[in-house]
Enzyme design. Structure first.
Site, short mmCIF file in Angstrom:
data_model
loop_
_atom_site.label_atom_id
_atom_site.label_comp_id
_atom_site.label_asym_id
_atom_site.label_seq_id
_atom_site.Cartn_x
_atom_site.Cartn_y
_atom_site.Cartn_z
N HIS A 99 0.84 -1.20 0.00
CA HIS A 99 0.00 0.00 0.00
C HIS A 99 0.87 1.24 0.00
CE1 HIS A 99 0.71 -1.40 4.09
NE2 HIS A 99 0.75 -0.14 4.44
N HIS A 101 0.92 5.17 1.07
CA HIS A 101 0.26 6.18 1.90
C HIS A 101 0.26 7.52 1.16
CE1 HIS A 101 0.51 3.88 5.79
NE2 HIS A 101 1.48 3.26 5.14
#
Ligand code: AMP
Ligand code: ZN
Length: 138
Positions: A99, A101
């Site tokens: 992922h 951010h």
């Protein structure tokens, strides 16, 4: 992989505030934001980290981040943003579904993402040498 919390978000088994989706990636609100408006961009396919993910998927993620970050900044009245990936436990990675951010930054948010440190005499070259040796560009 079936224990993966982000895969569960992808199939709708866990709720999330999804703010963007396309055929390769989705973006949703981080439940524990470092600043208000903190969003995570994830690929639809499960890869555990930056090492694991194919280059084309990583490229798609950064393109999504580039697309949504300025909109997020406008939407929440921020002044800038950080984009980051924590890779591995020592770097703070907790969820092993890659992922990215996207963290809006506010002029007076007082957040210190990281603070610089120094090198001893000669150490910067020593570290440069170590890295160049492994990258084979000497
Ligand atoms: P990292 O430390 O880079 O692995 O980041 C994991 C991020 O996922 C943290 O910022 C968490 O707040 C966030 N997070 C964990 N579970 C959820 C969830 N169910 N929905 C949204 N964000 C989550
Ligand atoms: Zn996953």
């Amino acid at each position: 992989m079936n224990d993966c919390i982000f895969c569960k978000i992808l199939v709708g088994d866990i709720p999330a505030e999804i703010v963007y989706e396309d055929k390769d990636a989705i973006a949703f609100m981080d439940i524990s934001p470092v600043t208000k408006g903190h969003v995570l961009v994830i690929p639809r396919e499960h890869y555990k980290d930056v090492i694991d993910v194919p280059e084309e998927i990583l490229q798609k993620m950064i393109v999504v981040a580039k697309k949504i970050a300025p909109k997020i900044v406008e939407a929440v009245g921020a002044d800038g943003f950080n984009i980051g990936i924590n890779n591995g436990k020592a770097a703070g990675q907790v969820v092993y579904h890659l992922h990215m951010h996207v963290m809006p930054r506010y002029e007076y948010d007082n957040l210190k993402m990281w603070e610089g440190d120094g090198y001893q005499e000669g150490e910067i070259k020593e570290y440069g040498d170590k890295i160049r040796n492994y990258l084979d560009i000497n």
